[in-house]
Design a protein around this motif. Structure first.
Motif, PDB file in Angstrom:
ATOM      1  N   ASN A   1       0.821  -1.213   0.000  1.00 26.96           N
ATOM      2  CA  ASN A   1       0.000   0.000   0.000  1.00 26.96           C
ATOM      3  C   ASN A   1       0.854   1.261   0.000  1.00 26.96           C
ATOM      4  OD1 ASN A   1      -3.106  -0.642   0.375  1.00 26.96           O
ATOM      5  ND2 ASN A   1      -1.952  -2.164   1.569  1.00 26.96           N
TER       6      ASN A   1
ATOM      7  N   PHE B   1       0.422   4.057  -2.853  1.00 21.37           N
ATOM      8  CA  PHE B   1       0.276   5.477  -2.506  1.00 21.37           C
ATOM      9  C   PHE B   1       1.308   6.320  -3.250  1.00 21.37           C
ATOM     10  CE2 PHE B   1       1.675   9.045   0.133  1.00 21.37           C
ATOM     11  CZ  PHE B   1       0.496   9.779   0.207  1.00 21.37           C
TER      12      PHE B   1
ATOM     13  N   ASN C   1       0.249   6.629  -6.889  1.00 21.63           N
ATOM     14  CA  ASN C   1      -0.889   7.533  -7.027  1.00 21.63           C
ATOM     15  C   ASN C   1      -0.487   8.993  -6.806  1.00 21.63           C
ATOM     16  OD1 ASN C   1      -4.308   7.530  -5.648  1.00 21.63           O
ATOM     17  ND2 ASN C   1      -3.455   8.567  -7.397  1.00 21.63           N
ATOM     18  N   ALA C   2       0.455   9.234  -5.893  1.00 18.76           N
ATOM     19  CA  ALA C   2       0.882  10.608  -5.619  1.00 18.76           C
ATOM     20  C   ALA C   2       1.751  11.174  -6.742  1.00 18.76           C
ATOM     21  CB  ALA C   2       1.650  10.654  -4.300  1.00 18.76           C
TER      22      ALA C   2
ATOM     23  N   ASP D   1      -0.752  12.003 -12.276  1.00 18.91           N
ATOM     24  CA  ASP D   1      -1.919  12.888 -12.306  1.00 18.91           C
ATOM     25  C   ASP D   1      -3.197  12.073 -12.286  1.00 18.91           C
ATOM     26  OD1 ASP D   1      -0.187  15.017 -12.475  1.00 18.91           O
ATOM     27  OD2 ASP D   1      -0.205  15.035 -14.687  1.00 18.91           O
TER      28      ASP D   1
ATOM     29  N   PRO E   1      -7.227  11.298 -10.135  1.00 20.63           N
ATOM     30  CA  PRO E   1      -7.877  11.235  -8.820  1.00 20.63           C
ATOM     31  C   PRO E   1      -7.159  10.251  -7.906  1.00 20.63           C
ATOM     32  CG  PRO E   1      -9.128   9.970 -10.410  1.00 20.63           C
ATOM     33  CD  PRO E   1      -8.035  10.652 -11.190  1.00 20.63           C
ATOM     34  N   TRP E   2      -7.457  10.363  -6.637  1.00 24.86           N
ATOM     35  CA  TRP E   2      -6.881   9.444  -5.659  1.00 24.86           C
ATOM     36  C   TRP E   2      -7.649   8.125  -5.679  1.00 24.86           C
ATOM     37  CZ3 TRP E   2      -2.406  10.473  -3.309  1.00 24.86           C
ATOM     38  CH2 TRP E   2      -1.962  11.805  -3.290  1.00 24.86           C
ATOM     39  N   TRP E   3      -6.966   7.084  -5.997  1.00 22.68           N
ATOM     40  CA  TRP E   3      -7.587   5.762  -6.108  1.00 22.68           C
ATOM     41  C   TRP E   3      -6.943   4.710  -5.199  1.00 22.68           C
ATOM     42  CZ3 TRP E   3      -3.601   2.618  -7.215  1.00 22.68           C
ATOM     43  CH2 TRP E   3      -2.508   3.152  -7.931  1.00 22.68           C
ATOM     44  N   PHE E   4      -5.815   5.072  -4.532  1.00 20.99           N
ATOM     45  CA  PHE E   4      -5.069   4.051  -3.789  1.00 20.99           C
ATOM     46  C   PHE E   4      -5.836   3.531  -2.581  1.00 20.99           C
ATOM     47  CE2 PHE E   4      -4.267   7.515  -0.953  1.00 20.99           C
ATOM     48  CZ  PHE E   4      -3.991   6.937   0.284  1.00 20.99           C
ATOM     49  N   PHE E   5      -6.856   4.329  -2.092  1.00 22.90           N
ATOM     50  CA  PHE E   5      -7.556   3.895  -0.887  1.00 22.90           C
ATOM     51  C   PHE E   5      -8.493   2.725  -1.164  1.00 22.90           C
ATOM     52  CE2 PHE E   5      -9.680   7.573  -2.741  1.00 22.90           C
ATOM     53  CZ  PHE E   5     -10.954   7.095  -2.964  1.00 22.90           C
ATOM     54  N   TRP E   6      -8.822   2.471  -2.462  1.00 20.74           N
ATOM     55  CA  TRP E   6      -9.684   1.328  -2.760  1.00 20.74           C
ATOM     56  C   TRP E   6      -8.950  -0.012  -2.507  1.00 20.74           C
ATOM     57  CZ3 TRP E   6     -14.521   2.465  -2.746  1.00 20.74           C
ATOM     58  CH2 TRP E   6     -14.960   3.695  -3.226  1.00 20.74           C
TER      59      TRP E   6
END
Length: 243
Positions: free
Chosen positions: A91, A95, A98-99, A102, A104-109
């Motif tokens: 994870n 992260f 994803n950072a 460019d 949206p933030w998708w790593f939390f899925w």
């Protein structure tokens, strides 16, 4: 002070016997008690050897179950720690990806999905509940490993014994070869000594070498004298011819 006769005539209840034995065991806990010592002590207070053997088997069975339980719990905790390390590493990588990109933030899925799996794993790993079936399988697995280890040690011991026996045979063969060589050399030496003793070599004669060196000189002198006589005869014949 109480006399020994009165002490030997006292009677103890079951609770008192247990308390006395527990205190005595606490006193000897530092050095431990062997099985034979336990049997002897039990026979002193009227407990049969069969009862002690049965009780010791029960205690060993309980000890085996406790060891199996501890092994299962330790394996669960180890598996959970491995899962937790993988969860954090994966994870953290997602992260970072994803950072650095460019969008949206998708790593939390994936973090949520992995977190649910980790949570269920934590519930199972941190629980101290172990079923009798798991304990029985762990005991059987430990017994199989012990038999396998014993078989391996026995096999290694046999291999070492075969190697030592082979080395001893090779050393014996080498010693026998050396002994045979020494024996043959001794026999040949004795035979040579007997041959030399039965036919001794001729003794050297003094002055032989000198005569061998002087002989050629004598032959030259004889030849010189013969040539001198022939030359004298020819000179005498020439003198008569001149007259």
């Amino acid at each position: 002070m109480t006399r020994p006769g009165k002490q030997s005539g006292r009677q103890y209840t079951e609770a008192e016997v247990r308390a006395i034995l527990e205190r005595a065991l606490r006193d000897t806990q530092a050095r431990g008690v062997s099985h034979d010592e336990l049997v002897a002590a039990a026979e002193e207070i009227g407990i049969s050897r069969g009862a002690i053997e049965a009780a010791s088997r029960d205690v060993e069975h309980v000890r085996g179950e406790e060891e199996a339980r501890e092994a299962i719990l330790a394996r669960r905790r180890k598996g959970f720690r491995t899962h937790l390390f993988s969860f954090l590493l994966v994870n953290a990588f997602l992260f970072a990806v994803n950072a650095l990109t460019d969008g949206p933030w998708w790593f939390f899925w994936p973090l949520l999905g992995c977190g649910l799996g980790l949570a269920f794993h934590a519930l199972a790993a941190l629980s101290s509940d172990v079923s009798p079936r798991q304990i029985r399988r762990e005991i059987e697995r430990s017994a199989a490993q012990a038999r396998k280890e014993q078989h391996r040690r026995l096999k290694e011991q046999r291999r070492v014994e075969r190697l030592e026996r082979k080395q001893r045979l090779e050393q014996s063969a080498e010693d026998f070869g050396h002994a045979v060589e020494e024996g043959v050399a001794t026999v040949l030496s004795r035979i040579a000594q007997e041959i030399r003793g039965s036919a001794p070599p001729p003794a050297p004669v003094e002055g032989a070498s000198k005569r061998s060196r002087i002989a050629p000189l004598d032959a030259d002198e004889a030849e010189f004298e013969e040539l001198g006589e022939e030359e004298a005869d020819r000179a005498a014949r020439r003198g008569r011819g001149d007259r």
